[in-house]
Scaffold this motif. Structure first.
Motif, PDB file in Angstrom:
ATOM      1  N   PRO A 164       0.835  -1.202   0.000  1.00 28.39           N
ATOM      2  CA  PRO A 164       0.000   0.000   0.000  1.00 28.39           C
ATOM      3  C   PRO A 164       0.873   1.257   0.000  1.00 28.39           C
ATOM      4  O   PRO A 164       1.755   1.415   0.842  1.00 28.39           O
ATOM      5  CB  PRO A 164      -0.783  -0.130   1.309  1.00 28.39           C
ATOM      6  CG  PRO A 164       0.135  -0.902   2.216  1.00 28.39           C
ATOM      7  CD  PRO A 164       0.903  -1.844   1.327  1.00 28.39           C
ATOM      8  N   ILE A 165       0.631   2.141  -0.953  1.00 25.87           N
ATOM      9  CA  ILE A 165       1.452   3.349  -1.070  1.00 25.87           C
ATOM     10  C   ILE A 165       0.684   4.618  -0.704  1.00 25.87           C
ATOM     11  O   ILE A 165       1.285   5.689  -0.588  1.00 25.87           O
ATOM     12  CB  ILE A 165       2.037   3.483  -2.476  1.00 25.87           C
ATOM     13  CG1 ILE A 165       0.920   3.500  -3.524  1.00 25.87           C
ATOM     14  CG2 ILE A 165       3.038   2.362  -2.749  1.00 25.87           C
ATOM     15  CD1 ILE A 165       1.389   3.893  -4.902  1.00 25.87           C
ATOM     16  N   ALA A 166      -0.617   4.519  -0.520  1.00 21.96           N
ATOM     17  CA  ALA A 166      -1.413   5.668  -0.077  1.00 21.96           C
ATOM     18  C   ALA A 166      -2.688   5.134   0.545  1.00 21.96           C
ATOM     19  O   ALA A 166      -3.161   4.049   0.185  1.00 21.96           O
ATOM     20  CB  ALA A 166      -1.756   6.598  -1.248  1.00 21.96           C
ATOM     21  N   MET A 167      -3.236   5.871   1.502  1.00 21.15           N
ATOM     22  CA  MET A 167      -4.481   5.424   2.113  1.00 21.15           C
ATOM     23  C   MET A 167      -5.424   6.610   2.274  1.00 21.15           C
ATOM     24  O   MET A 167      -5.020   7.778   2.206  1.00 21.15           O
ATOM     25  CB  MET A 167      -4.230   4.746   3.458  1.00 21.15           C
ATOM     26  CG  MET A 167      -3.769   5.663   4.563  1.00 21.15           C
ATOM     27  SD  MET A 167      -3.607   4.749   6.131  1.00 21.15           S
ATOM     28  CE  MET A 167      -3.183   6.099   7.236  1.00 21.15           C
ATOM     29  N   HIS A 168      -6.664   6.280   2.499  1.00 20.09           N
ATOM     30  CA  HIS A 168      -7.710   7.284   2.569  1.00 20.09           C
ATOM     31  C   HIS A 168      -8.746   6.841   3.598  1.00 20.09           C
ATOM     32  O   HIS A 168      -9.097   5.667   3.653  1.00 20.09           O
ATOM     33  CB  HIS A 168      -8.387   7.450   1.200  1.00 20.09           C
ATOM     34  CG  HIS A 168      -7.449   7.248   0.048  1.00 20.09           C
ATOM     35  ND1 HIS A 168      -6.566   8.210  -0.355  1.00 20.09           N
ATOM     36  CD2 HIS A 168      -7.224   6.167  -0.744  1.00 20.09           C
ATOM     37  CE1 HIS A 168      -5.838   7.747  -1.360  1.00 20.09           C
ATOM     38  NE2 HIS A 168      -6.228   6.505  -1.612  1.00 20.09           N
ATOM     39  N   PHE A 169      -9.205   7.756   4.417  1.00 19.29           N
ATOM     40  CA  PHE A 169     -10.324   7.484   5.312  1.00 19.29           C
ATOM     41  C   PHE A 169     -11.064   8.791   5.545  1.00 19.29           C
ATOM     42  O   PHE A 169     -10.645   9.852   5.042  1.00 19.29           O
ATOM     43  CB  PHE A 169      -9.862   6.847   6.635  1.00 19.29           C
ATOM     44  CG  PHE A 169      -8.841   7.637   7.410  1.00 19.29           C
ATOM     45  CD1 PHE A 169      -9.222   8.702   8.220  1.00 19.29           C
ATOM     46  CD2 PHE A 169      -7.500   7.313   7.348  1.00 19.29           C
ATOM     47  CE1 PHE A 169      -8.290   9.426   8.938  1.00 19.29           C
ATOM     48  CE2 PHE A 169      -6.550   8.021   8.077  1.00 19.29           C
ATOM     49  CZ  PHE A 169      -6.951   9.088   8.870  1.00 19.29           C
ATOM     50  N   THR A 170     -12.160   8.733   6.242  1.00 18.79           N
ATOM     51  CA  THR A 170     -13.006   9.911   6.396  1.00 18.79           C
ATOM     52  C   THR A 170     -13.036  10.408   7.835  1.00 18.79           C
ATOM     53  O   THR A 170     -12.798   9.655   8.780  1.00 18.79           O
ATOM     54  CB  THR A 170     -14.453   9.607   5.948  1.00 18.79           C
ATOM     55  OG1 THR A 170     -14.960   8.511   6.723  1.00 18.79           O
ATOM     56  CG2 THR A 170     -14.503   9.250   4.477  1.00 18.79           C
ATOM     57  N   MET A 171     -13.340  11.710   7.956  1.00 20.66           N
ATOM     58  CA  MET A 171     -13.570  12.335   9.251  1.00 20.66           C
ATOM     59  C   MET A 171     -14.805  13.224   9.126  1.00 20.66           C
ATOM     60  O   MET A 171     -15.401  13.348   8.047  1.00 20.66           O
ATOM     61  CB  MET A 171     -12.345  13.141   9.698  1.00 20.66           C
ATOM     62  CG  MET A 171     -11.110  12.293   9.979  1.00 20.66           C
ATOM     63  SD  MET A 171      -9.674  13.229  10.567  1.00 20.66           S
ATOM     64  CE  MET A 171     -10.213  13.678  12.238  1.00 20.66           C
ATOM     65  N   LEU A 172     -15.190  13.827  10.233  1.00 18.98           N
ATOM     66  CA  LEU A 172     -16.369  14.697  10.248  1.00 18.98           C
ATOM     67  C   LEU A 172     -15.941  16.136   9.972  1.00 18.98           C
ATOM     68  O   LEU A 172     -15.121  16.705  10.689  1.00 18.98           O
ATOM     69  CB  LEU A 172     -17.072  14.616  11.605  1.00 18.98           C
ATOM     70  CG  LEU A 172     -18.279  15.541  11.789  1.00 18.98           C
ATOM     71  CD1 LEU A 172     -19.443  15.084  10.909  1.00 18.98           C
ATOM     72  CD2 LEU A 172     -18.712  15.590  13.251  1.00 18.98           C
ATOM     73  N   ALA A 327     -12.798   5.692  15.293  1.00 21.97           N
ATOM     74  CA  ALA A 327     -12.941   4.584  14.351  1.00 21.97           C
ATOM     75  C   ALA A 327     -12.972   5.118  12.922  1.00 21.97           C
ATOM     76  O   ALA A 327     -13.221   6.304  12.689  1.00 21.97           O
ATOM     77  CB  ALA A 327     -14.214   3.799  14.649  1.00 21.97           C
ATOM     78  N   GLY A 328     -12.724   4.230  11.981  1.00 18.11           N
ATOM     79  CA  GLY A 328     -12.792   4.646  10.587  1.00 18.11           C
ATOM     80  C   GLY A 328     -12.531   3.502   9.634  1.00 18.11           C
ATOM     81  O   GLY A 328     -12.173   2.393  10.028  1.00 18.11           O
ATOM     82  N   ASN A 329     -12.718   3.804   8.353  1.00 16.58           N
ATOM     83  CA  ASN A 329     -12.627   2.828   7.275  1.00 16.58           C
ATOM     84  C   ASN A 329     -11.500   3.232   6.334  1.00 16.58           C
ATOM     85  O   ASN A 329     -11.553   4.292   5.706  1.00 16.58           O
ATOM     86  CB  ASN A 329     -13.972   2.802   6.530  1.00 16.58           C
ATOM     87  CG  ASN A 329     -13.868   2.129   5.182  1.00 16.58           C
ATOM     88  OD1 ASN A 329     -13.159   1.158   5.031  1.00 16.58           O
ATOM     89  ND2 ASN A 329     -14.567   2.674   4.183  1.00 16.58           N
ATOM     90  N   ILE A 330     -10.477   2.405   6.247  1.00 15.55           N
ATOM     91  CA  ILE A 330      -9.333   2.690   5.383  1.00 15.55           C
ATOM     92  C   ILE A 330      -9.529   2.078   4.000  1.00 15.55           C
ATOM     93  O   ILE A 330      -9.890   0.912   3.864  1.00 15.55           O
ATOM     94  CB  ILE A 330      -8.032   2.137   5.998  1.00 15.55           C
ATOM     95  CG1 ILE A 330      -7.643   2.943   7.241  1.00 15.55           C
ATOM     96  CG2 ILE A 330      -6.886   2.163   4.983  1.00 15.55           C
ATOM     97  CD1 ILE A 330      -6.375   2.451   7.913  1.00 15.55           C
TER      98      ILE A 330
END
Length: 446
Positions: A164-172, A327-330
């Motif tokens: 994995p070379i980049a990741m993404h997840f969300t915040m409020l 918590a979050g989703n990668i």
């Protein structure tokens, strides 16, 4: 924007590759999926050495980024070429992942390619991706620095098929002015508060039409299932678990907000909203008081709505699960070696170099994506990227997970999306909808 996707959202489409099993049958040497025979073929196909070639070789690298992001990739390719006299990388911006599959099955693949983490298990088990285990072992390549949730997206059944070379997840994200006008001095911290804020911040006209939504009700149900401790797969029993109580709670949260306004009203309101990447983005224009979004959004705000007074906060937690705060989703972007690559040893040298700390920092800072190595989260290179401090701090937590790495991800996610949509629109109950997903997907487990 990033290569990453977001489950159960309206803004970012899935990277669904239709007909994967059929197209990959020729790669695995069998029409079956995930069998011991395929596993053995995958293992035997793996090269056993990572010694760099003494003769100069040219490698074709297909990557999914375009525009300025593609230019950032090309800068790194040039750096590699300038420092590796025996290997020459030739980059090609190719965002049509179906063409990757066609090239692999046709026996003329690139030597290196980028992909989405959620496709690794399917491609790896069917033989389209070479396992990297021998390379990792021989070079003593340390995987421990990779953020666990990001690394998990590149692995399946004990094998590592990509890095994995980049990741993404969300915040409020929240509009400070709209919250202040409603009497709130800080963002919601719990799910109960999130629901209260979402209802109070919504503005309904006298004729019943929506003017402002506190929070879009069709929110990322997977991220919120993590808040409630939800799971989608039981590795011990080999059962898919869309009916897990945690996921049910996440869907119930969305359903209650959806029912408050009604499908017709929400559809009408949604149709009036502006484009995501524009000044008319509903969060930028004040149509959403809060939104769940990724690390790329602050860069868009800087570009399209520089005067917006906003904040970034953790995903609210459930009072019943305080241990699951933050918590979050990668989701991830990965590099892999395709089946049939002509120079896999040299391909590994490039992937290993690209995923090293310095190159990873340069790449992710240029794209505004999050790094996948824990040791670089505080690097000053990210100081100039809008909103990154909140995200890199959040990435240090232990409650960021990726959707289970499964060979049938596309079918599973499609079924979940359809079920959640039907539930929100009252076409089925939560129990009926999620039971239907289990009935459809469980037979795919082999």
């Amino acid at each position: 924007m990033s290569m990453g996707i977001r489950l159960f959202t309206r803004n970012t489409p899935f990277a669904v590759l239709a007909g994967l099993s059929l197209l990959l049958a020729s790669c695995s040497g069998s029409g079956s999926s995930g069998t011991a025979e395929n596993e053995d073929a995958s293992k035997s196909a793996e090269p056993t050495t990572s010694e760099p070639s003494q003769e100069k070789v040219t490698l074709n690298f297909w990557y999914g980024w375009t525009g300025p992001e593609g230019e950032a990739i090309e800068k790194l390719i040039k750096q590699f070429n300038d420092t590796h006299p025996n290997i020459s990388i030739k980059g090609l911006s190719q965002s049509d992942y179906q063409k990757q599959l066609t090239a692999i099955t046709g026996g003329n693949p690139p030597d290196i390619a980028s992909q989405f983490g959620q496709n690794v298990a399917a491609w790896g088990t069917k033989g389209a991706m070479l396992p990297l285990d021998n390379y990792i072992s021989k070079d003593a390549f340390d995987l421990n620095d990779f953020i666990p949730g990001a690394l998990a997206s590149s692995q399946y059944d004990g094998h590592t098929y990509a890095l994995p070379i980049a990741m993404h997840f969300t915040m409020l994200f929240y509009n400070k002015k709209l919250l202040a006008d409603a009497g709130y001095s800080k963002p919601p911290a719990t799910m109960s508060e999130l629901k209260e804020y979402a209802e109070k911040l919504s503005v309904v006209q006298k004729d019943g039409r929506l003017e402002v939504l506190g929070l879009w009700p069709g929110i990322d149900s997977y991220t919120f299932s993590q808040v409630y401790g939800g799971k989608f797969w039981d590795p011990e029993t080999k059962q898919v678990t869309p009916d897990d109580p945690g996921f049910k709670q996440a869907v119930q949260f969305s359903k209650e907000l959806w029912d408050k306004f009604g499908s017709e009203n929400l559809d009408r309101f949604s149709a009036s909203l502006g484009k995501y990447q524009s000044a008319q983005n509903p969060f930028f224009s004040g149509k959403y008081a809060m939104t769940i979004d990724g690390e790329w959004l602050p860069t868009f705000i800087k570009q399209f709505a520089p005067s917006l007074d906003y904040g970034i906060a953790p995903i609210p937690y459930s009072e019943d699960h305080p241990e699951l705060k933050n918590a979050g989703n990668i989701n991830t972007s990965v590099l892999y070696i395709p089946k049939g690559a002509k120079h896999p040893d040299a391909s590994w040298e490039f992937i290993k170099w690209f995923s090293d700390k310095q190159q990873l920092i340069q790449f992710t800072a240029a794209l505004g994506n999050l790094p996948t190595r824990a040791s670089v989260l505080d690097d000053p290179a990210y100081d100039a990227v809008p909103g990154f401090k909140e995200f890199t701090e959040y990435a240090k937590g232990l409650n960021l997970k990726s959707f289970p790495s499964l060979p049938f991800f596309s079918e599973y996610s499609d079924a979940l999306n359809k079920a959640v949509n039907d539930i929100l629109r009252g076409k089925s109950t939560i129990d009926e909808g999620l039971a239907g997903v289990k009935k459809t997907i469980q037979p795919l487990v082999k």
